[in-house]
Write a protein that holds these residues in place. Sequence first.
Motif: not given
Length: 373
Positions: A66-72
């Motif tokens: 889920h690297h694309d969601k890390a900042q969430a």
Amino acid sequence: LLRCLPRGGQRKDQGRLDTIPGFLPGIGTDIKGCAFADRCALADDRCRSELPPLYDLGGRLSRCFHHDKAQALPRATPSDVAAAPKAAAAPVLRVAGLNKTYASHGHALRAVKDVSLDLRPGETLGLVGESGSGKTTFARLLLGLVPPDEGGTIELEGKALAPRLENRSDDQIKAMQIVFQNPDSALNRSHSIRHLIGRALKRLAGLSGKALEARLNDLVRSVRLTDRHLAVKPRQLSGGLKQRVAIARAFAGDPRIVVCDEPTSALDVSVQAAILNLLADLQSKEDVSYIFISHDLAVVRYLSDKIAVLYLGRIMELGPSEDVFSGPHHPYTEALLSAVPKLDQTETARIRLDGEIPSATNPPSRRMRAVSV
């Protein structure tokens, strides 16, 4: 990890620092999927059963499905804090004209010079300055570990404190406790955590039997330890857990003041955040005051209500935390603040102090150290 850092002038009365839940897996644990899955709010069944590959994200790699969601990533710690306004109260600590002079090779070394300040209930005084500026010596004077020079006074709740610890009453001793930088130096490795905290409750609070057991359990819960930690010895705990034990022991006698001497400098940022949150929560609950010594100015800003800037044992600047950080009125304070790395802001030119702190045996009469940008 980045969220654990106090950034952008964050303060304890504005919200708690985010933390990483849980603990590292034990040595030898059989991990089938992502090693971080049990502590991650984004983890799903795939994360727990399948090892993520290293995804190439164009110049950097990330081992996360889920690297694309890390900042969430959802917060692990509630951000809101119920900060009750503090009523005006008489100082719990008042220091006037405090000095400490050592003899060094036939010369007088003035480690603390004419320090005067006060501290109110539930307030944190941050002590900052370079190594050798007199912060720890000042703390040792307050605790009675070394006697001050003649003439100065230290008052606790309006009553004079004897210069030496051995001449203070039991009530005065338990009213002022310390949390050291390195808990290993303060915790006896031969005894269990139950024994270490229980002994402090006997000596400082005079408890025994069921009353001691009840207070012990309350202390353990307040520092976020569990019953299973009571049976182990300090060497079996991580640095952060040992520091929690040291904090529990310091609070055993319901102190009025706790001196925190670099209590988080040996900890990683995630454990540091947990300890800072813990100190802030205990202060809110117990109305205890802190003398907080640290080289980390972001940490000092987060926890402190007032700041005292020391240089060669002298107070260079003293005032409310935000006033000092937002508009320092001494060049030494300005130089210290400019040296703080800023992760979330554009770096500005730093003021560099050349050389070391001058010798306290021959202090400068007027001139400050040279500065460069």
